[in-house]
Scaffold this active site. Structure first.
Site, PDB file in Angstrom:
ATOM      1  N   MET A   8       1.035   3.601   2.297  1.00 43.77           N
ATOM      2  CA  MET A   8       1.745   3.729   3.573  1.00 43.77           C
ATOM      3  C   MET A   8       2.665   2.531   3.808  1.00 43.77           C
ATOM      4  O   MET A   8       3.745   2.678   4.373  1.00 43.77           O
ATOM      5  CB  MET A   8       0.734   3.866   4.722  1.00 43.77           C
ATOM      6  CG  MET A   8       0.069   5.216   4.799  1.00 43.77           C
ATOM      7  SD  MET A   8       1.249   6.568   4.945  1.00 43.77           S
ATOM      8  CE  MET A   8       2.099   6.098   6.430  1.00 43.77           C
ATOM      9  N   GLY A  43     -10.067  10.510   9.339  1.00 39.87           N
ATOM     10  CA  GLY A  43      -9.853  10.183  10.754  1.00 39.87           C
ATOM     11  C   GLY A  43      -9.312  11.392  11.504  1.00 39.87           C
ATOM     12  O   GLY A  43      -9.669  11.635  12.673  1.00 39.87           O
ATOM     13  N   GLY A  48       0.815  -1.219   0.000  1.00 35.98           N
ATOM     14  CA  GLY A  48       0.000   0.000   0.000  1.00 35.98           C
ATOM     15  C   GLY A  48       0.845   1.264   0.000  1.00 35.98           C
ATOM     16  O   GLY A  48       2.067   1.215   0.151  1.00 35.98           O
ATOM     17  N   GLU A  75       0.656  -9.181   2.958  1.00 34.46           N
ATOM     18  CA  GLU A  75      -0.366  -8.662   2.039  1.00 34.46           C
ATOM     19  C   GLU A  75      -1.563  -9.607   2.058  1.00 34.46           C
ATOM     20  O   GLU A  75      -1.500 -10.690   2.634  1.00 34.46           O
ATOM     21  CB  GLU A  75       0.176  -8.485   0.609  1.00 34.46           C
ATOM     22  CG  GLU A  75       0.480  -7.031   0.242  1.00 34.46           C
ATOM     23  CD  GLU A  75      -0.741  -6.095   0.327  1.00 34.46           C
ATOM     24  OE1 GLU A  75      -1.890  -6.580   0.277  1.00 34.46           O
ATOM     25  OE2 GLU A  75      -0.548  -4.866   0.450  1.00 34.46           O
ATOM     26  N   HIS A  93      -8.054  15.505   0.805  1.00 34.59           N
ATOM     27  CA  HIS A  93      -7.209  14.323   0.601  1.00 34.59           C
ATOM     28  C   HIS A  93      -7.233  13.913  -0.876  1.00 34.59           C
ATOM     29  O   HIS A  93      -8.103  14.334  -1.631  1.00 34.59           O
ATOM     30  CB  HIS A  93      -7.688  13.150   1.462  1.00 34.59           C
ATOM     31  CG  HIS A  93      -7.276  13.261   2.897  1.00 34.59           C
ATOM     32  ND1 HIS A  93      -8.002  13.975   3.819  1.00 34.59           N
ATOM     33  CD2 HIS A  93      -6.191  12.776   3.561  1.00 34.59           C
ATOM     34  CE1 HIS A  93      -7.393  13.920   4.999  1.00 34.59           C
ATOM     35  NE2 HIS A  93      -6.287  13.202   4.866  1.00 34.59           N
ATOM     36  N   GLY A 116      -2.725   2.560  12.069  1.00 34.91           N
ATOM     37  CA  GLY A 116      -2.888   3.836  11.369  1.00 34.91           C
ATOM     38  C   GLY A 116      -4.162   3.881  10.565  1.00 34.91           C
ATOM     39  O   GLY A 116      -4.582   4.941  10.100  1.00 34.91           O
ATOM     40  N   MET A 126      -0.648  10.248  12.545  1.00 32.27           N
ATOM     41  CA  MET A 126       0.562   9.940  13.313  1.00 32.27           C
ATOM     42  C   MET A 126       1.534  11.119  13.361  1.00 32.27           C
ATOM     43  O   MET A 126       2.650  10.959  13.837  1.00 32.27           O
ATOM     44  CB  MET A 126       1.294   8.761  12.660  1.00 32.27           C
ATOM     45  CG  MET A 126       0.492   7.492  12.594  1.00 32.27           C
ATOM     46  SD  MET A 126       0.747   6.520  14.080  1.00 32.27           S
ATOM     47  CE  MET A 126      -0.394   5.169  13.823  1.00 32.27           C
ATOM     48  N   LYS A 153      -8.763   8.170  -1.453  1.00 29.26           N
ATOM     49  CA  LYS A 153      -9.213   7.975  -0.067  1.00 29.26           C
ATOM     50  C   LYS A 153     -10.670   7.521  -0.046  1.00 29.26           C
ATOM     51  O   LYS A 153     -11.508   8.089  -0.750  1.00 29.26           O
ATOM     52  CB  LYS A 153      -9.038   9.263   0.745  1.00 29.26           C
ATOM     53  CG  LYS A 153      -9.376   9.087   2.210  1.00 29.26           C
ATOM     54  CD  LYS A 153      -8.822  10.209   3.057  1.00 29.26           C
ATOM     55  CE  LYS A 153      -9.187  10.036   4.528  1.00 29.26           C
ATOM     56  NZ  LYS A 153      -8.614   8.838   5.125  1.00 29.26           N
TER      57      LYS A 153
HETATM   58  P1  NAD Z   1      -3.694   1.587   0.403  1.00 20.07           P
HETATM   59  O1  NAD Z   1      -4.987   1.117  -0.190  1.00 20.07           O
HETATM   60  O2  NAD Z   1      -2.631   2.145  -0.499  1.00 20.07           O
HETATM   61  O3  NAD Z   1      -3.023   0.377   1.235  1.00 20.07           O
HETATM   62  C1  NAD Z   1      -3.746  -0.570   1.982  1.00 20.07           C
HETATM   63  C2  NAD Z   1      -3.056  -1.926   1.775  1.00 20.07           C
HETATM   64  O4  NAD Z   1      -3.633  -2.911   2.653  1.00 20.07           O
HETATM   65  C3  NAD Z   1      -3.208  -2.461   0.339  1.00 20.07           C
HETATM   66  O5  NAD Z   1      -1.935  -2.786  -0.184  1.00 20.07           O
HETATM   67  C4  NAD Z   1      -4.051  -3.724   0.546  1.00 20.07           C
HETATM   68  O6  NAD Z   1      -3.780  -4.753  -0.419  1.00 20.07           O
HETATM   69  C5  NAD Z   1      -3.628  -4.149   1.934  1.00 20.07           C
HETATM   70  N1  NAD Z   1      -4.523  -5.127   2.541  1.00 20.07           N
HETATM   71  C6  NAD Z   1      -5.867  -5.256   2.389  1.00 20.07           C
HETATM   72  N2  NAD Z   1      -6.308  -6.361   3.035  1.00 20.07           N
HETATM   73  C7  NAD Z   1      -5.218  -6.938   3.607  1.00 20.07           C
HETATM   74  C8  NAD Z   1      -5.028  -8.111   4.402  1.00 20.07           C
HETATM   75  N3  NAD Z   1      -6.063  -8.910   4.738  1.00 20.07           N
HETATM   76  N4  NAD Z   1      -3.769  -8.412   4.817  1.00 20.07           N
HETATM   77  C9  NAD Z   1      -2.720  -7.623   4.503  1.00 20.07           C
HETATM   78  N5  NAD Z   1      -2.848  -6.494   3.728  1.00 20.07           N
HETATM   79  C10 NAD Z   1      -4.077  -6.163   3.297  1.00 20.07           C
HETATM   80  O7  NAD Z   1      -4.100   2.635   1.510  1.00 20.07           O
HETATM   81  P2  NAD Z   1      -3.173   3.761   2.248  1.00 20.07           P
HETATM   82  O8  NAD Z   1      -3.280   5.050   1.551  1.00 20.07           O
HETATM   83  O9  NAD Z   1      -1.826   3.171   2.551  1.00 20.07           O
HETATM   84  O10 NAD Z   1      -4.017   3.924   3.599  1.00 20.07           O
HETATM   85  C11 NAD Z   1      -4.335   2.813   4.428  1.00 20.07           C
HETATM   86  C12 NAD Z   1      -5.110   3.309   5.660  1.00 20.07           C
HETATM   87  O11 NAD Z   1      -4.263   4.165   6.448  1.00 20.07           O
HETATM   88  C13 NAD Z   1      -6.360   4.142   5.338  1.00 20.07           C
HETATM   89  O12 NAD Z   1      -7.355   3.817   6.325  1.00 20.07           O
HETATM   90  C14 NAD Z   1      -5.886   5.573   5.510  1.00 20.07           C
HETATM   91  O13 NAD Z   1      -6.929   6.472   5.832  1.00 20.07           O
HETATM   92  C15 NAD Z   1      -4.941   5.409   6.673  1.00 20.07           C
HETATM   93  N6  NAD Z   1      -3.904   6.465   6.816  1.00 20.07           N
HETATM   94  C16 NAD Z   1      -3.643   6.863   8.100  1.00 20.07           C
HETATM   95  C17 NAD Z   1      -2.623   7.776   8.354  1.00 20.07           C
HETATM   96  C18 NAD Z   1      -2.293   8.102   9.788  1.00 20.07           C
HETATM   97  O14 NAD Z   1      -1.399   8.940  10.045  1.00 20.07           O
HETATM   98  N7  NAD Z   1      -2.945   7.456  10.755  1.00 20.07           N
HETATM   99  C19 NAD Z   1      -1.884   8.315   7.283  1.00 20.07           C
HETATM  100  C20 NAD Z   1      -2.177   7.885   5.987  1.00 20.07           C
HETATM  101  C21 NAD Z   1      -3.184   6.944   5.769  1.00 20.07           C
END
Ligand code: NAD
Length: 268
Positions: A12, A164, A10, A33, A154, A97, A124, A158
């Site tokens: 992040m 959040g 992903g 993954e 965003h 996160g 974070m 998203k």
């Molecule tokens: P993204 O879609 O790019 O990545 C998510 C990843 O999770 C994908 O690669 C997906 O294949 C994987 N995934 C799904 N099911 C899975 C499983 N069962 N096992 C393992 N992996 C699995 O999304 P992103 O932009 O990286 O964001 C992910 C989350 O983090 C969102 O909820 C986003 O809002 C949040 N986020 C939070 C912060 C923070 O500071 N807290 C910052 C950025 C994003």
């Protein structure tokens, strides 16, 4: 410290892999993954466009937990809720996160934190967490004659709204006013909405392009406005915060912690 990354392909996840590689605070113990993802069974270095590193991307969560001290998770609510329980049972700390949880998801995470060590933060970054503290203080200092509106922007991928972070800021404003956010939140207006309800906290979400994350908390009074603003310009910011949380939580007793705890900022 042995650190696993959940959702390694992903936005992040890849950022975390790079950061752990550069850090001297831990080693990457597993890259997880979802089953069926085309990275499964392939070398992580190669799928990330670099040289082979001898770490194969896996969908075997049990094996990943068995070889790790902490798992860092930016995935989806359903995945995170299930992982919270599994990580607690395995004695592995869990840095969350992921955003977009329902109330029942949050209850399940709180349940896992009875035995597990969890840090969960909708954002974070140091700056946003400071903004949370400031928002609470400003909301407490101003009367309800100052209307609070939270505007966030965003990227187009998203999937949840409000963000959040926007919800964290809304909670902080509500705490400052000593009210429950659920009773005053006004999430997105459309049509003949009538005049603004006094005391409402409004939320608005912009989605487009490659915004990483921008948040404004507007306090709009008669004759003046105060705006508290945070702009994230590099996603690595969140990954650095997650890594800091991963190191910090190792030393803590079981429980659910916030980024404010990690950063030593008041919870309000
Ligand atoms: P993204 O879609 O790019 O990545 C998510 C990843 O999770 C994908 O690669 C997906 O294949 C994987 N995934 C799904 N099911 C899975 C499983 N069962 N096992 C393992 N992996 C699995 O999304 P992103 O932009 O990286 O964001 C992910 C989350 O983090 C969102 O909820 C986003 O809002 C949040 N986020 C939070 C912060 C923070 O500071 N807290 C910052 C950025 C994003």
């Amino acid at each position: 410290m042995r650190m696993a990354v959940m959702g390694a392909s992903g936005r992040m996840g890849q950022m975390l892999v790079r950061l752990i590689d550069e850090s001297d605070q831990g080693i990457l113990s597993a890259a997880v993954e979802r089953a069926g993802h085309d990275w499964i069974g392939r070398d992580l270095g190669q799928v990330m466009g670099s040289v082979a590193r001898g770490l194969v991307v896996t969908d075997d969560l049990g094996a990943a937990l068995a070889s790790s001290d902490v798992i860092i998770d930016f995935t989806t609510p359903a995945v995170t809720v299930a992982l919270a329980q599994a990580a607690a049972e395995a004695g592995v700390a869990h840095v969350i996160g992921t955003t977009g949880f329902s109330d029942s998801d949050l209850a399940a995470i709180a349940q896992a934190a009875r035995t597990g060590r969890i840090v969960r933060a909708g954002n974070m970054s140091l700056g946003v967490n400071l903004l949370v503290t400031l928002t609470q203080q400003v909301a407490a200092a101003l009367s309800v004659d100052y209307d609070i509106e939270i505007v966030e922007a965003h990227h187009r991928h998203k999937v949840d709204a409000p963000s959040g972070t926007a919800l964290m800021l809304g909670e902080a404003a509500a705490r400052g006013r000593d009210v429950a956010l659920a009773e005053v939140a006004d999430r997105g207006r459309d049509g003949i909405t009538g005049a603004r309800v006094p005391g409402a906290i409004g939320f608005h979400a912009i989605r487009g392009g490659d915004f990483i994350g921008e948040h404004d908390v507007i306090f709009a009074g008669e004759g003046e406005r105060i705006t508290l603003r945070h702009v994230a310009s590099d996603r690595a910011l969140f990954a650095r915060g997650a890594l800091k949380a991963a190191v910090w939580v190792q030393e803590q007793a079981p429980g659910e912690y916030a980024m404010l705890d990690v950063l030593g900022l008041p919870r309000g």
